[in-house]
Scaffold this motif. Sequence first.
Motif, short mmCIF file in Angstrom:
data_model
loop_
_atom_site.label_atom_id
_atom_site.label_comp_id
_atom_site.label_asym_id
_atom_site.label_seq_id
_atom_site.Cartn_x
_atom_site.Cartn_y
_atom_site.Cartn_z
N GLU A 9 17.61 -41.24 -45.19
CA GLU A 9 18.90 -39.63 -45.23
C GLU A 9 19.97 -39.94 -45.86
O GLU A 9 20.71 -40.31 -47.10
N ARG A 10 20.37 -41.16 -45.18
CA ARG A 10 21.00 -41.92 -44.91
C ARG A 10 21.87 -42.45 -46.19
O ARG A 10 22.69 -42.19 -47.02
N SER A 11 20.68 -43.34 -46.95
CA SER A 11 21.02 -44.68 -47.93
C SER A 11 21.06 -42.75 -49.55
O SER A 11 22.55 -43.07 -50.13
N LEU A 12 20.41 -42.37 -49.05
CA LEU A 12 20.52 -41.26 -50.37
C LEU A 12 21.56 -40.33 -50.24
O LEU A 12 22.62 -40.29 -51.40
N ARG A 13 22.37 -39.94 -49.50
CA ARG A 13 24.03 -39.36 -48.93
C ARG A 13 24.93 -40.40 -49.54
O ARG A 13 25.89 -40.22 -50.31
N SER A 14 24.11 -41.54 -49.25
CA SER A 14 25.59 -42.55 -49.85
C SER A 14 25.31 -42.93 -51.21
O SER A 14 26.69 -43.28 -51.47
N ARG A 15 24.84 -42.82 -51.57
CA ARG A 15 24.57 -42.63 -53.66
C ARG A 15 24.50 -41.64 -54.24
O ARG A 15 25.05 -41.60 -54.86
N GLY A 16 25.24 -40.63 -53.30
CA GLY A 16 25.00 -39.09 -53.81
C GLY A 16 24.62 -38.08 -54.10
O GLY A 16 24.22 -36.95 -54.68
N TYR A 17 23.50 -38.61 -53.43
CA TYR A 17 21.99 -37.90 -53.26
C TYR A 17 21.96 -36.95 -52.09
O TYR A 17 22.28 -37.25 -50.86
N GLU A 18 21.65 -35.45 -52.35
CA GLU A 18 21.04 -34.83 -51.50
C GLU A 18 19.74 -34.62 -51.41
O GLU A 18 19.26 -33.27 -52.04
N PRO A 19 19.09 -34.38 -49.76
CA PRO A 19 17.24 -34.26 -50.04
C PRO A 19 17.89 -32.51 -50.07
O PRO A 19 18.31 -32.02 -48.80
N ILE A 20 16.87 -31.84 -50.90
CA ILE A 20 16.21 -31.17 -50.33
C ILE A 20 15.24 -30.57 -50.61
O ILE A 20 14.73 -28.87 -49.99
N ASP A 21 14.54 -30.68 -50.08
CA ASP A 21 13.29 -30.91 -50.05
C ASP A 21 12.61 -32.05 -48.65
O ASP A 21 13.55 -32.36 -48.46
N LYS A 22 11.32 -31.59 -48.07
CA LYS A 22 10.95 -32.62 -47.18
C LYS A 22 11.22 -34.08 -47.72
O LYS A 22 10.94 -34.72 -48.47
N ILE A 23 11.45 -35.41 -46.38
CA ILE A 23 10.60 -37.01 -46.55
C ILE A 23 9.75 -37.16 -45.88
O ILE A 23 9.86 -36.77 -44.44
N THR A 24 8.81 -37.12 -46.73
CA THR A 24 7.79 -37.47 -46.04
C THR A 24 7.60 -38.94 -45.62
O THR A 24 8.02 -39.96 -46.09
N ILE A 25 7.69 -39.38 -43.76
CA ILE A 25 7.12 -40.96 -43.83
C ILE A 25 5.86 -41.38 -43.56
O ILE A 25 5.18 -40.40 -42.85
N THR A 26 4.79 -42.56 -43.55
CA THR A 26 4.05 -42.59 -43.41
C THR A 26 4.43 -44.43 -42.49
O THR A 26 4.86 -45.43 -43.41
N GLN A 27 3.79 -44.32 -41.46
CA GLN A 27 3.65 -45.84 -40.95
C GLN A 27 2.56 -46.42 -41.51
O GLN A 27 1.29 -46.31 -41.61
N LYS A 28 3.38 -47.17 -41.65
CA LYS A 28 1.80 -48.44 -42.07
C LYS A 28 1.61 -49.62 -40.92
O LYS A 28 2.18 -50.03 -39.89
#
Length: 59
Positions: free
Chosen positions: A40-59
């Motif tokens: 989220e921090r990285s996307l916002r620093s590039r000017g993007y805004e998450p508007i749907d879910k962010i899916t995380i999968t641990q490897k």
Amino acid sequence: MPKCSFTAEEIADPLTPGESTSASGTLSASSPQATKKAVERSLRSRGYEPIDKITITQK
């Protein structure tokens, strides 16, 4: 630190109002929650805004 994969299903692109894109990748973080915050921090620093879910999968 464990590796996690992420997919941001829909992010708003400020250069093309009304349009959206997605992002995905892999990074190392201490937990899935830390991965989500980093993405989220990285996307916002590039000017993007998450508007749907962010899916995380641990490897």
